[in-house]
Design a protein around this motif. Structure first.
Motif, PDB file in Angstrom:
ATOM      1  N   CYS A   1       0.858  -1.179   0.000  1.00 53.02           N
ATOM      2  CA  CYS A   1       0.000   0.000   0.000  1.00 53.02           C
ATOM      3  C   CYS A   1       0.900   1.236   0.000  1.00 53.02           C
ATOM      4  CB  CYS A   1      -0.916   0.007   1.218  1.00 53.02           C
ATOM      5  SG  CYS A   1      -2.053  -1.391   1.290  1.00 53.02           S
ATOM      6  N   PRO A   2       1.362   1.642  -1.177  1.00 56.72           N
ATOM      7  CA  PRO A   2       2.341   2.734  -1.244  1.00 56.72           C
ATOM      8  C   PRO A   2       1.755   4.093  -0.869  1.00 56.72           C
ATOM      9  CG  PRO A   2       1.564   2.184  -3.423  1.00 56.72           C
ATOM     10  CD  PRO A   2       0.974   1.155  -2.489  1.00 56.72           C
ATOM     11  N   SER A   3       2.656   4.995  -0.537  1.00 59.06           N
ATOM     12  CA  SER A   3       2.260   6.383  -0.299  1.00 59.06           C
ATOM     13  C   SER A   3       1.859   7.005  -1.627  1.00 59.06           C
ATOM     14  CB  SER A   3       3.426   7.168   0.302  1.00 59.06           C
ATOM     15  OG  SER A   3       3.087   8.533   0.398  1.00 59.06           O
ATOM     16  N   VAL A   4       0.680   7.612  -1.650  1.00 61.82           N
ATOM     17  CA  VAL A   4       0.175   8.266  -2.855  1.00 61.82           C
ATOM     18  C   VAL A   4       0.491   9.749  -2.820  1.00 61.82           C
ATOM     19  CG1 VAL A   4      -1.903   8.751  -4.200  1.00 61.82           C
ATOM     20  CG2 VAL A   4      -1.676   6.573  -3.011  1.00 61.82           C
ATOM     21  N   CYS A   5       0.460  10.322  -1.619  1.00 62.78           N
ATOM     22  CA  CYS A   5       0.695  11.758  -1.461  1.00 62.78           C
ATOM     23  C   CYS A   5       1.259  11.991  -0.068  1.00 62.78           C
ATOM     24  CB  CYS A   5      -0.618  12.517  -1.637  1.00 62.78           C
ATOM     25  SG  CYS A   5      -0.465  14.310  -1.482  1.00 62.78           S
TER      26      CYS A   5
END
Length: 175
Positions: free
Chosen positions: A116-120
């Motif tokens: 679940c990567p960082s989007v912002c």
């Protein structure tokens, strides 16, 4: 982040809207939640990353307290936007839950480990935050935010205003 990610304490639910004042009035008139404090955040954010690239982060937001849960309504101003990744322009909808973090870097590692990567991510003063794309796991984004005396005071003001609120002055403007 606490040592055990299962001990996260979610304190906020957030919705994306197209008209912040209209959305506040709907919450007040239909659910008795309020008062809402509206804030406009322009170019106050630094080190903005959107999907790994430098970006902009401008929003109008409204905060209210509903018992132990903070309600956040967000009207995106800048585009592209983490908010419009899951709630298209012209619609409104649930966007994210939020929890405090003590260690943003540890959170990035944790969310990367569960794919679940960082989007912002960005910061404003001594407050840092990041949104992680947890939609495949829980159906919405997950935000973590660092505590500071300023943000704690702001959130306390919102919470205190809801106690014994008489339904008057349902929208208040913050600075």
């Amino acid at each position: 982040m606490s040592k055990n990610p299962l001990q996260r304490r979610i304190f906020q639910n957030a919705w994306v809207v197209d008209d912040i004042e209209a959305a506040c009035h709907r919450w007040v008139s239909n659910f008795g939640v309020g008062p809402f404090y509206i804030y406009q955040f322009g170019n106050t954010f630094k080190d903005v990353l959107y999907r790994g690239e430098p970006g902009e982060f401008e929003i109008i937001l409204a905060l209210a307290q509903a018992g132990p849960l903070q309600i956040e309504l967000i009207q995106p101003v800048s585009h592209p936007s983490v908010y419009r990744d899951s709630v298209p322009t012209g619609t409104m909808g649930f966007h994210h839950v939020c929890a405090w973090t003590d260690d943003l870097e540890a959170d990035v590692a944790h969310f990367n480990a569960i794919n679940c990567p960082s989007v912002c991510s960005a910061n404003s003063g001594n407050v840092r935050f990041a949104y992680f794309d947890t939609r495949d796991i829980i159906g919405c984004m997950f935000e973590v935010v660092t505590k500071s005396s300023d943000i704690k005071a702001l959130f306390q003001q919102v919470s205190d205003a809801a106690i014994n609120w008489d339904g008057k002055q349902s929208i208040r403007y913050g600075s």
